[in-house]
Scaffold this motif. Sequence first.
Motif, PDB file in Angstrom:
ATOM      1  N   VAL A  99       0.862  -1.180   0.000  1.00 11.62           N
ATOM      2  CA  VAL A  99       0.000   0.000   0.000  1.00 11.62           C
ATOM      3  C   VAL A  99       0.899   1.232   0.000  1.00 11.62           C
ATOM      4  O   VAL A  99       1.883   1.288   0.740  1.00 11.62           O
ATOM      5  N   ARG A 100       0.558   2.198  -0.838  1.00 12.20           N
ATOM      6  CA  ARG A 100       1.281   3.466  -0.840  1.00 12.20           C
ATOM      7  C   ARG A 100       0.271   4.609  -0.856  1.00 12.20           C
ATOM      8  O   ARG A 100      -0.810   4.484  -1.433  1.00 12.20           O
ATOM      9  N   THR A 101       0.649   5.712  -0.231  1.00  7.01           N
ATOM     10  CA  THR A 101      -0.205   6.898  -0.222  1.00  7.01           C
ATOM     11  C   THR A 101       0.595   8.093  -0.711  1.00  7.01           C
ATOM     12  O   THR A 101       1.760   8.269  -0.356  1.00  7.01           O
ATOM     13  N   PHE A 102      -0.043   8.907  -1.545  1.00 10.44           N
ATOM     14  CA  PHE A 102       0.539  10.182  -1.926  1.00 10.44           C
ATOM     15  C   PHE A 102       0.345  11.167  -0.777  1.00 10.44           C
ATOM     16  O   PHE A 102      -0.573  11.005   0.041  1.00 10.44           O
ATOM     17  N   PRO A 103       1.169  12.204  -0.677  1.00  6.68           N
ATOM     18  CA  PRO A 103       0.937  13.228   0.345  1.00  6.68           C
ATOM     19  C   PRO A 103      -0.461  13.826   0.205  1.00  6.68           C
ATOM     20  O   PRO A 103      -0.974  13.978  -0.910  1.00  6.68           O
ATOM     21  N   ALA A 104      -1.069  14.156   1.316  1.00 11.87           N
ATOM     22  CA  ALA A 104      -2.412  14.737   1.284  1.00 11.87           C
ATOM     23  C   ALA A 104      -2.389  16.086   0.585  1.00 11.87           C
ATOM     24  O   ALA A 104      -1.511  16.924   0.834  1.00 11.87           O
ATOM     25  N   GLY A 105      -3.357  16.296  -0.301  1.00 12.27           N
ATOM     26  CA  GLY A 105      -3.533  17.583  -0.943  1.00 12.27           C
ATOM     27  C   GLY A 105      -4.646  18.363  -0.270  1.00 12.27           C
ATOM     28  O   GLY A 105      -5.557  17.785   0.334  1.00 12.27           O
ATOM     29  N   GLU A 106      -4.566  19.667  -0.350  1.00 11.37           N
ATOM     30  CA  GLU A 106      -5.618  20.548   0.170  1.00 11.37           C
ATOM     31  C   GLU A 106      -6.519  20.963  -0.975  1.00 11.37           C
ATOM     32  O   GLU A 106      -6.047  21.499  -1.980  1.00 11.37           O
ATOM     33  N   SER A 139       7.016   5.238  -6.921  1.00 10.11           N
ATOM     34  CA  SER A 139       7.168   6.165  -5.799  1.00 10.11           C
ATOM     35  C   SER A 139       6.011   7.154  -5.756  1.00 10.11           C
ATOM     36  O   SER A 139       5.534   7.619  -6.801  1.00 10.11           O
ATOM     37  N   THR A 140       5.579   7.490  -4.563  1.00 12.24           N
ATOM     38  CA  THR A 140       4.539   8.507  -4.376  1.00 12.24           C
ATOM     39  C   THR A 140       5.125   9.813  -3.844  1.00 12.24           C
ATOM     40  O   THR A 140       4.388  10.687  -3.383  1.00 12.24           O
TER      41      THR A 140
END
Length: 383
Positions: A201-208, A301-302
């Motif tokens: 599992v990978r997550t991208f940085p949270a966007g606003e 890569s995220t």
Amino acid sequence: MTVTVPGPTLGVVGGGQLGRMLAEAAAPLGVDVVVLDPTPDCPAAPVARDQIVGEFDDPAAFRELASRVDALTFEIELADSALLETVADEFDLSVNPDPATLSMIEDKLIQKRTLSEAGVPVPPFRRVDDAADLRDALAEFGSVMLKARTGGYDGRGNVPVTDPADAEDAMAAVGGPAMAETFVDFARELSVIAVQGDDEVRTFPAGENVHEDEILRETILPARTDDEVLARAADVARDVLETLSGRGVFGIELFETPDGAISVNEIAPRPHNSGHWTIEGARTSQFEQHVRAVLGWPLGSTQLRCPTVMANVLGTVEEPKPARLGAVEAVLGDEDASLHWYGKDEVRPLRKMGHVTLTSADETDPSDLLAHAREARDALRFE
């Protein structure tokens, strides 16, 4: 697993802008894409290997698609989940995300119940079948956001309600069974693009996210909040994936309250508008990640490359007309800007027609980059 290129052919139910960008991302990997969409010469058609013209619940079209591909996915929740499962079984194909996940997510009430039962934080909610139920919800929660259980997107099917006298009109506006959710007084909306691979599992940085009239206007990276909130958002996104089945990219919209608490607004079982920034702003785009994930390939890569802002180009017209975007040279001449045109033939009021992404090579303040993105986007005109 062993991966070779040229690779398999991927079937995508849906040929809108998401299908277009999926096909663009698949090509460098040696993966051909065939899309199914009811609109002849849909936005994805010019970049996909082929298009099958058919409705999102057309058994014959689904079987034709399945006969020509090695794996199936979808880019729109209107895809018939039961039919997806049936043809995948008939043709011995993998379909990701799991059709059961699509079926759960497309009903907002079932989606919220599933998350709540799993311990994922969500705003208080209740089922609403008629005006009397809505008045009960108002008595319990005060102000509510009334949401159609199925079919709503870009603010459609969502009606804010504060006065019990408006209950009848609100129910008529959503047009059927609904869910009432307590109105969240949030500091900002965040979104995490999360990727479920074969065994990772990978997550991208949270966007606003910045919305106006319930429609996403801009997404800002890094989000203008603190590191603890960002870590909490990533943790909640991973908890959400634990409730879902199947591989792929999921857009997870979150509320951040003034005290830093995180709760889930909605989930999309596909690449998401708030993840378009990843094309220029991340090491691997959400679209490439989705192709990799649904095929069971290793994920990319995220990592965030640099401060990034994505600004939607919406239809700034009063009536539908042929789509022709002018004043494009200003964006093309901006060394920090990238233009994405979705290839739609007709522009309509507030229809998503494309987006502009601004990136910065230095540590530009996100608010300054947002102002730059808006200036670049707002210079565009529909002729």
